[in-house]
Design an enzyme around this catalytic site. Sequence first.
Site, PDB file in Angstrom:
ATOM      1  N   HIS A   1      51.473  61.303  29.952  1.00 45.00           N
ATOM      2  CA  HIS A   1      51.435  62.378  30.958  1.00 45.00           C
ATOM      3  C   HIS A   1      50.956  63.661  30.310  1.00 45.00           C
ATOM      4  O   HIS A   1      50.676  63.702  29.117  1.00 45.00           O
ATOM      5  CB  HIS A   1      52.795  62.534  31.630  1.00 45.00           C
TER       6      HIS A   1
ATOM      7  N   HIS B   1      52.362  66.717  29.776  1.00 43.42           N
ATOM      8  CA  HIS B   1      53.186  67.735  29.113  1.00 43.42           C
ATOM      9  C   HIS B   1      52.707  67.960  27.675  1.00 43.42           C
ATOM     10  O   HIS B   1      52.269  67.030  26.993  1.00 43.42           O
ATOM     11  CB  HIS B   1      54.664  67.342  29.138  1.00 43.42           C
TER      12      HIS B   1
ATOM     13  N   ASP C   1      53.984  68.359  24.778  1.00 41.67           N
ATOM     14  CA  ASP C   1      54.461  67.578  23.628  1.00 41.67           C
ATOM     15  C   ASP C   1      53.825  66.181  23.575  1.00 41.67           C
ATOM     16  O   ASP C   1      54.087  65.415  22.652  1.00 41.67           O
ATOM     17  CB  ASP C   1      56.003  67.490  23.594  1.00 41.67           C
ATOM     18  N   HIS C   2      52.945  65.888  24.532  1.00 41.86           N
ATOM     19  CA  HIS C   2      52.247  64.592  24.548  1.00 41.86           C
ATOM     20  C   HIS C   2      50.727  64.716  24.485  1.00 41.86           C
ATOM     21  O   HIS C   2      50.048  63.715  24.295  1.00 41.86           O
ATOM     22  CB  HIS C   2      52.665  63.787  25.787  1.00 41.86           C
TER      23      HIS C   2
ATOM     24  N   ASP D   1      59.476  59.758  28.829  1.00 38.57           N
ATOM     25  CA  ASP D   1      59.466  60.856  29.801  1.00 38.57           C
ATOM     26  C   ASP D   1      59.530  60.341  31.237  1.00 38.57           C
ATOM     27  O   ASP D   1      58.651  60.592  32.061  1.00 38.57           O
ATOM     28  CB  ASP D   1      58.242  61.754  29.576  1.00 38.57           C
TER      29      ASP D   1
HETATM   30 ZN    ZN Z   1      58.128  64.753  26.255  1.00 45.19          ZN
HETATM   31 ZN    ZN Z   2      57.420  65.260  29.812  1.00 38.77          ZN
END
Ligand code: ZN
Ligand code: ZN
Length: 311
Positions: free
Chosen positions: A61, A63, A65-66, A206
């Site tokens: 996804h 976000h 942190d990804h 997540d």
């Molecule tokens: Zn995450």
């Molecule tokens: Zn996330």
Amino acid sequence: MIDVLLLGVGAMVPLPDRWLSSVLVRAGGSLILFDCGEGTQVIWRRFGWGFKRLAAICLTHQHADHVAGLPGLFHTVANSGRTEPLDIFGPQGIQAIVDGLRVIAPDLPYEVRVHELDDGDEFRLPDGLIGRVTVGNHRVRVLAYRVERPRAPVFEAERARNAGVPTHLWSDLQRGHPVTVDGRTVQPDVVLGPPRRGVAFAFVTDTRPVPGHAEVANSVDLLICEGTYGPSEKLATAIQNGHMTFAEAATIARDADAGELWLTHFGTGLTDPGEFLSEATAIFPRTRVGFTGLAASLTFRHGLQPLATGA
Ligand SMILES: [Zn+2]
Ligand SMILES: [Zn+2]
């Protein structure tokens, strides 16, 4: 054979001793990366798997942190000498995210091809691997991935001879194509043994648990699943933030009959995930707390085998 290496196990922000959650897969001559938070390329360098062979990136996804590590990784892959296309898979809307990140990495010596996937989609990955996704339940659209290497059935030569198939047609049957012999059609199932189990792993992060996870993780040799929260008392927070507790991850592993479960994506408040491991092992005993450098080979013959990485 598929080699699976955990690069990081953290959520939200990289910490001095905890890199962001991502997984590197090596299959034949290719590498496939799952998620790419800030700093992913830094920790990747420690293992000497190289960058040039990176053929695909699967994003869960959008976000940060990804995905925030992508522009830097694009440059590093360019510096490694790659000129072949790089395929990026992700949920609907990921094209716009990649385009945005490409604003600061516009000139690359290879083509970046983005593929948006929907619930249940199956897609081809390098080296004969088959990917499949299910949509999860997070604050934005998220995908869980299954990656499988199918195993061809045994070719039974005796049956081929009995069916009168000349040897030059055997390879067609072996590949699953019918052949014509003296005007009659011989189907592959006449000479092939029963289906054989391949190897598979799944990456789920997540998301709240959803029924589709049972399918992507069904009988996998290895399930890598988020455990953003350790204790079950944090369930209400997990629900609110679209994440899972250790017990919920273990329940997915148990219900899917996974071979092994590695927990990852630990929340910043979870300083010692091992403290809560028993919350998972009570439900699914073959659970491990993930860490940078934890790796395994998934083999046809022996299933999951530990892989030394020097970490
Ligand atoms: Zn995450
Ligand atoms: Zn996330």
